[in-house]
Motif scaffolding. Structure first.
Motif, PDB file in Angstrom:
ATOM      1  N   ALA A 149       1.157  -4.728  -1.216  1.00  0.00           N
ATOM      2  CA  ALA A 149       0.482  -3.709  -2.011  1.00  0.00           C
ATOM      3  C   ALA A 149      -0.683  -4.354  -2.753  1.00  0.00           C
ATOM      4  N   PRO A 150      -1.932  -3.951  -2.488  1.00  0.00           N
ATOM      5  CA  PRO A 150      -3.087  -4.633  -3.091  1.00  0.00           C
ATOM      6  C   PRO A 150      -3.107  -4.492  -4.608  1.00  0.00           C
ATOM      7  N   THR A 151      -3.521  -5.550  -5.258  1.00  0.00           N
ATOM      8  CA  THR A 151      -3.713  -5.518  -6.712  1.00  0.00           C
ATOM      9  C   THR A 151      -5.163  -5.219  -7.066  1.00  0.00           C
ATOM     10  N   GLU A 152      -6.063  -5.330  -6.073  1.00  0.00           N
ATOM     11  CA  GLU A 152      -7.489  -5.083  -6.281  1.00  0.00           C
ATOM     12  C   GLU A 152      -8.166  -5.054  -4.919  1.00  0.00           C
ATOM     13  N   PRO A 153      -9.334  -4.474  -4.808  1.00  0.00           N
ATOM     14  CA  PRO A 153     -10.076  -4.576  -3.549  1.00  0.00           C
ATOM     15  C   PRO A 153     -10.467  -6.027  -3.295  1.00  0.00           C
ATOM     16  N   SER A 154     -10.276  -6.496  -2.089  1.00  0.00           N
ATOM     17  CA  SER A 154     -10.614  -7.883  -1.761  1.00  0.00           C
ATOM     18  C   SER A 154     -11.145  -7.963  -0.347  1.00  0.00           C
ATOM     19  N   SER A 155     -12.199  -8.744  -0.204  1.00  0.00           N
ATOM     20  CA  SER A 155     -12.754  -8.996   1.132  1.00  0.00           C
ATOM     21  C   SER A 155     -12.136 -10.220   1.786  1.00  0.00           C
ATOM     22  N   ALA A 156     -11.146 -10.826   1.125  1.00  0.00           N
ATOM     23  CA  ALA A 156     -10.557 -12.064   1.644  1.00  0.00           C
ATOM     24  C   ALA A 156      -9.424 -11.809   2.621  1.00  0.00           C
ATOM     25  N   TYR A 157      -8.938 -10.561   2.710  1.00  0.00           N
ATOM     26  CA  TYR A 157      -7.763 -10.273   3.529  1.00  0.00           C
ATOM     27  C   TYR A 157      -8.070  -9.201   4.569  1.00  0.00           C
ATOM     28  N   TYR A 159      -6.508  -5.823   6.558  1.00  0.00           N
ATOM     29  CA  TYR A 159      -5.772  -4.674   6.028  1.00  0.00           C
ATOM     30  C   TYR A 159      -4.962  -3.993   7.126  1.00  0.00           C
ATOM     31  N   ILE A 160      -3.912  -3.295   6.695  1.00  0.00           N
ATOM     32  CA  ILE A 160      -3.054  -2.522   7.590  1.00  0.00           C
ATOM     33  C   ILE A 160      -3.060  -1.078   7.111  1.00  0.00           C
ATOM     34  N   CYS A 161      -3.268  -0.159   8.035  1.00  0.00           N
ATOM     35  CA  CYS A 161      -3.178   1.267   7.725  1.00  0.00           C
ATOM     36  C   CYS A 161      -1.795   1.757   8.143  1.00  0.00           C
ATOM     37  N   PRO A 162      -0.901   2.079   7.191  1.00  0.00           N
ATOM     38  CA  PRO A 162       0.431   2.551   7.560  1.00  0.00           C
ATOM     39  C   PRO A 162       0.392   4.017   7.976  1.00  0.00           C
ATOM     40  N   ALA A 163       1.324   4.403   8.851  1.00  0.00           N
ATOM     41  CA  ALA A 163       1.388   5.790   9.306  1.00  0.00           C
ATOM     42  C   ALA A 163       1.997   6.707   8.261  1.00  0.00           C
ATOM     43  N   GLY A 164       2.707   6.139   7.296  1.00  0.00           N
ATOM     44  CA  GLY A 164       3.347   6.950   6.263  1.00  0.00           C
ATOM     45  C   GLY A 164       3.864   6.057   5.167  1.00  0.00           C
ATOM     46  N   PRO A 165       4.657   6.613   4.256  1.00  0.00           N
ATOM     47  CA  PRO A 165       5.205   5.797   3.176  1.00  0.00           C
ATOM     48  C   PRO A 165       6.396   4.971   3.635  1.00  0.00           C
ATOM     49  N   GLY A 166       6.728   3.923   2.848  1.00  0.00           N
ATOM     50  CA  GLY A 166       7.904   3.109   3.139  1.00  0.00           C
ATOM     51  C   GLY A 166       7.762   2.325   4.429  1.00  0.00           C
ATOM     52  N   LEU A 167       8.912   1.929   4.985  1.00  0.00           N
ATOM     53  CA  LEU A 167       8.919   1.218   6.268  1.00  0.00           C
ATOM     54  C   LEU A 167       8.505   2.193   7.351  1.00  0.00           C
ATOM     55  N   THR A 168       7.380   1.946   7.972  1.00  0.00           N
ATOM     56  CA  THR A 168       6.797   2.934   8.864  1.00  0.00           C
ATOM     57  C   THR A 168       6.018   2.247   9.975  1.00  0.00           C
ATOM     58  N   ALA A 169       5.611   3.031  10.951  1.00  0.00           N
ATOM     59  CA  ALA A 169       4.790   2.501  12.038  1.00  0.00           C
ATOM     60  C   ALA A 169       3.406   2.127  11.513  1.00  0.00           C
ATOM     61  N   VAL A 170       2.753   1.222  12.211  1.00  0.00           N
ATOM     62  CA  VAL A 170       1.383   0.839  11.892  1.00  0.00           C
ATOM     63  C   VAL A 170       0.436   1.757  12.643  1.00  0.00           C
ATOM     64  N   GLU A 180     -17.341  -2.781  -0.399  1.00  0.00           N
ATOM     65  CA  GLU A 180     -17.290  -1.315  -0.490  1.00  0.00           C
ATOM     66  C   GLU A 180     -16.163  -0.752   0.361  1.00  0.00           C
ATOM     67  N   THR A 181     -16.024  -1.279   1.583  1.00  0.00           N
ATOM     68  CA  THR A 181     -14.957  -0.796   2.464  1.00  0.00           C
ATOM     69  C   THR A 181     -13.593  -1.180   1.928  1.00  0.00           C
ATOM     70  N   ALA A 182     -13.482  -2.374   1.346  1.00  0.00           N
ATOM     71  CA  ALA A 182     -12.207  -2.797   0.769  1.00  0.00           C
ATOM     72  C   ALA A 182     -11.770  -1.844  -0.333  1.00  0.00           C
ATOM     73  N   ALA A 183     -12.713  -1.401  -1.174  1.00  0.00           N
ATOM     74  CA  ALA A 183     -12.369  -0.458  -2.238  1.00  0.00           C
ATOM     75  C   ALA A 183     -11.872   0.859  -1.653  1.00  0.00           C
ATOM     76  N   ARG A 184     -12.488   1.308  -0.571  1.00  0.00           N
ATOM     77  CA  ARG A 184     -12.047   2.551   0.071  1.00  0.00           C
ATOM     78  C   ARG A 184     -10.662   2.389   0.669  1.00  0.00           C
ATOM     79  N   TYR A 185     -10.415   1.241   1.303  1.00  0.00           N
ATOM     80  CA  TYR A 185      -9.094   1.004   1.889  1.00  0.00           C
ATOM     81  C   TYR A 185      -7.996   1.051   0.826  1.00  0.00           C
ATOM     82  N   VAL A 186      -8.245   0.428  -0.306  1.00  0.00           N
ATOM     83  CA  VAL A 186      -7.244   0.420  -1.368  1.00  0.00           C
ATOM     84  C   VAL A 186      -6.991   1.841  -1.864  1.00  0.00           C
ATOM     85  N   ALA A 187      -8.061   2.597  -2.010  1.00  0.00           N
ATOM     86  CA  ALA A 187      -7.915   3.986  -2.459  1.00  0.00           C
ATOM     87  C   ALA A 187      -7.131   4.824  -1.457  1.00  0.00           C
TER      88      ALA A 187
END
Length: 737
Positions: A149-157, A159-170, A180-187
């Motif tokens: 779970a990100p603590t801030e937007p970061s360009s150092a890592y 990212y994974i887009c989960p299909a839903g909450p909890g343990l879920t498919a990728v 800018e994209t990192a901030a959007r991903y976190v949001a």
């Protein structure tokens, strides 16, 4: 469900230069506490496996160059693991494929937790809980990755887009974004890609076979037959694997991927700003005035003083210093590229191992040891002194026959290897002293004289007869007093044959341990030396008798280890004497039995020699990389003390085993020999003396250098010269000319 932690121990961590470099990558550094990141990782997963044989379920994947560092750091934790060593780095995909192939051979349904060796995770229990939960899903055929779970937007890592909450498919994996994209991903609820995977060996191999068949084929082809010891070296077939990360090879293509979101504190410590964030990354003494939010690291014994600095990293190493704005930590990788071009010697850690170590070893013998012992190591009667202190002054001690005969042997071998010093004069004087003062009227060699030459001990131990015969054989080969040496040896041979014991028993020794292997071992060595002189075929009776004695009686039929002391029926002695196993003698017997086996085409002797060598290696302390003095009968270490002579015998035996081996096994033995030489050279002083005893704390005992050790050192150099002639040491010119 059986759990197999797999620790990936590659990578150089170039953003953490100058502390982290290819020869000393960040996983072996203490960046977030007193232990290295690798050690913290091991301790984090250790509770998930039991002890004993189950410890082999912990697998560490690394390049061969890191094997010593891993062994040493595991030894500090008093832990073991299976080392899976790559001949060259091929990225994470092939490394994980090889690990899966190894686990599948042991347990196809085994669940692997493939984790990085260089991450900082303060909450060990939370990490283990996450692995346990993910393992349940992995048992269903899924590849589970931990998403942070990100603590801030970061360009150092990534990212994974989960299909839903909890343990879920990728839903998808994405590369490191811009700010800018990192901030959007976190949001949008994306997770950081931690690079940790939980998957069964069966599932990972199936997905690799589907998406990267060349990679899995190379992994299977490179996996050798698994040895009994804890190191598995991948063969040259591994180099055929495509150089590809596991993300590109499988994760971005597979429909079996899942992600488990986790909220525990986590950092990959990828740059100095993340090290500062742990609050524990500083080291050394920093004295600062008006210096805020700075990370200062320096070697012990050095002070770093700062005034008026803010948000800087000051990293001091013996050969390099970094001063950097912490907000630009990610740019250090680019800086390292410039260093590689403009100051390449500083891009990597200094190589503390000297070039051409075998040459330097021979040079030390030629220019220091032999000149010293041929001058200050002789007395005014033509004999040899017992010891020299580290300043080269003779110790006033009794004169044992074994020192006289061993030194005669040493100078004979020096002459045969091309040393231009006064070897012949020393041998002639030594032989005259031996014949005049040590040979009894019955032809046996007496044990000991007083300093004035009077007889102190007129007994004739088997040990002294053995070394007397070895010296005579060496002189015979060197062409010194040939007829007299042969005549004396014939007298001693007659006595040995007259006292030859029944099969399965050895010649007895005088003193408190009459039934022992050591004296018979040196008689075996002397008889072999005379056998090759081809002057009397009866020497073969001695060599054959002792070889059979070793194979049937001295070597334990259950463990394959060779015992030291026996009872009158030649069964292992009771009590402590019977439990003693000496690694140095395992190496010596290995060398002798292999020579005998090759001469006689005796496969049993050669097989025993190989096993004895392996048992000797059990006596090499993985932390200090020295061969210790003693093992228990169960082949666990009985002492931490390590004398000089076992290091010499380890070197000789390792080179001998390399000559008897091929391919990867030969390289493994050559690696052993390099370690043995480094161990031996720790004891040697530049002036030609040496230290004899290293205690368990790494301190040498303050005592004179015993002359008798030169016999062992010369034996090792002899084998170095043989290895050179056989082309095992490249172009190194390691001789005494």
């Amino acid at each position: 469900m059986t759990f197999y932690p797999v620790i990936m121990c590659g990578g150089a961590g170039s953003r953490l230069w100058p502390a982290s470099r290819p020869r000393r990558p960040k996983q072996f550094l203490a960046l977030a506490g007193n232990r290295s990141l690798f050690q913290e990782t091991v301790l984090r997963v250790a509770p998930m496996i039991a002890g004993g044989e189950d410890a082999r379920r912990l697998i560490v994947v690394a390049g061969t160059g890191y094997a010593d560092a891993i062994a040493a750091q595991l030894a500090e934790l008093e832990m073991t693991a299976t080392l899976l060593l790559e001949p060259e780095p091929r990225d994470s995909g092939p490394a994980m494929a090889a690990a899966a192939a190894l686990v599948a051979r042991r347990d196809p349904d085994g669940i692997m937790a493939i984790i990085a060796s260089d991450h900082h995770i303060p909450d060990d229990q939370a990490f283990r809980d996450a692995l346990t939960l993910a393992a349940v899903e992995a048992a269903k055929g899924r590849i589970v990755t931990l998403g942070i779970a990100p603590t801030e937007p970061s360009s150092a890592y990534g990212y994974i887009c989960p299909a839903g909450p909890g343990l879920t498919a990728v839903e998808r994996f994405v590369e490191k974004p811009d700010a800018e994209t990192a901030a959007r991903y976190v949001a949008e609820g994306y997770l950081w890609n931690s690079g940790n995977f939980i998957v069964s060996a069966r599932t990972l191999l199936a997905e690799l076979d589907k998406h990267a068949p060349e990679m899995v084929a190379a992994a299977h082809a490179s996996l050798p037959p698994e040895p009994d010891h804890d190191t598995v070296r991948l063969t040259e077939a591994f180099r055929a694997a495509p150089r590809l990360s596991i993300d590109y090879a499988v994760m971005e293509k597979s429909d079996r991927t899942s992600v488990l979101p986790v909220t525990f504190d986590w950092s990959d410590l990828g740059a100095w700003d993340s090290v500062l964030a742990t609050g524990t990354g500083a080291s050394g003494l920093h004295i600062g005035i008006d210096s805020e939010t700075c990370l200062v690291r320096a070697p012990e014994g050095m002070v770093v003083a700062t005034i008026g600095l803010k948000h800087l990293a000051v990293i001091v190493e013996p050969d390099a210093v970094l001063v950097a704005d912490l907000s630009r930590s990610q740019e250090i990788k680019s800086l390292v590229e410039r260093i590689k071009a403009e100051a390449p010697h500083h891009a990597d850690a200094p190589d503390l191992r000297e070039g051409q170590p075998y040459v330097r070893f021979a040079d030390w013998m030629r220019t220091a040891a032999l000149p010293l012992w041929s001058t200050l190591g002789v007395d005014d009667q033509g004999g040899f002194v017992e010891a020299l202190d580290l300043d080269g002054r003779a110790a006033q001690m009794k004169r044992r026959a074994r020192v006289q005969t061993r030194q005669i042997f040493v100078f004979c071998r020096a002459g045969q290897l091309g040393w231009s010093g006064p070897w012949r004069a020393r041998v002639e004087a030594g032989l005259n002293r031996l014949f005049d003062a040590y040979v009894r009227p019955d032809g046996a060699i007496r044990n000991m004289l007083e300093l004035d030459g009077s007889v102190l001990d007129d007994s004739g131990p088997l040990y002294e007869q053995a070394f007397g015969l070895l010296a005579l054989a060496a002189a015979h080969e060197a062409g010194v007093m040939v007829e007299r040496c042969n005549a004396q040896a014939e007298i001693m041979l007659e006595a040995l044959l007259a006292a030859q014991p029944p099969a399965g028993q050895g010649w007895t020794e005088v003193g408190s341990h009459p039934w022992q292997s050591n004296a018979n071992m040196h008689l075996f060595e002397a008889a072999q030396a005379w056998e090759v002189r081809d002057v009397d075929p009866r020497w073969s009776q001695i060599t054959d008798h002792i070889a059979r004695l070793a194979l049937t009686t001295l070597i334990d039929s259950t463990t394959g280890a060779l015992h030291e002391f026996f009872d009158a029926d030649w069964r292992p002695a009771q009590g402590e004497d019977g439990r003693l196993i000496e690694p140095g003698h395992q190496f010596e017997w290995s060398w002798l039995l292999s020579r005998y086996g090759r001469t006689r085409n005796d496969d049993q002797a050669i097989a025993a020699a190989r096993l004895l060598y392996d048992h000797g290696m059990r006596g090499v302390d993985p932390r200090r990389l020295v061969a210790v003095d003693a093992l228990n009968s169960d082949l666990t270490m009985a002492t931490g003390r390590a004398r000089l002579w076992p290091q010499s015998e380890w070197l000789r035996a390792a080179l001998n085993m390399a000559a008897m081996s091929k391919g990867e096994t030969r390289q493994l033995r050559l690696d052993d020999a390099a370690k043995a030489l480094r161990a031996l050279r720790r004891y040697l002083s530049p002036n030609g003396t040496w230290r004899d005893k290293l205690d368990e704390h790494g301190t040498f005992l303050p005592e004179p250098a015993p002359a008798s050790s030169l016999y062992h050192i010369m034996g090792a150099l002899d084998q170095v010269c043989i290895a050179q002639r056989e082309g095992l040491l490249g172009d190194a010119c390691a001789d005494l000319t």
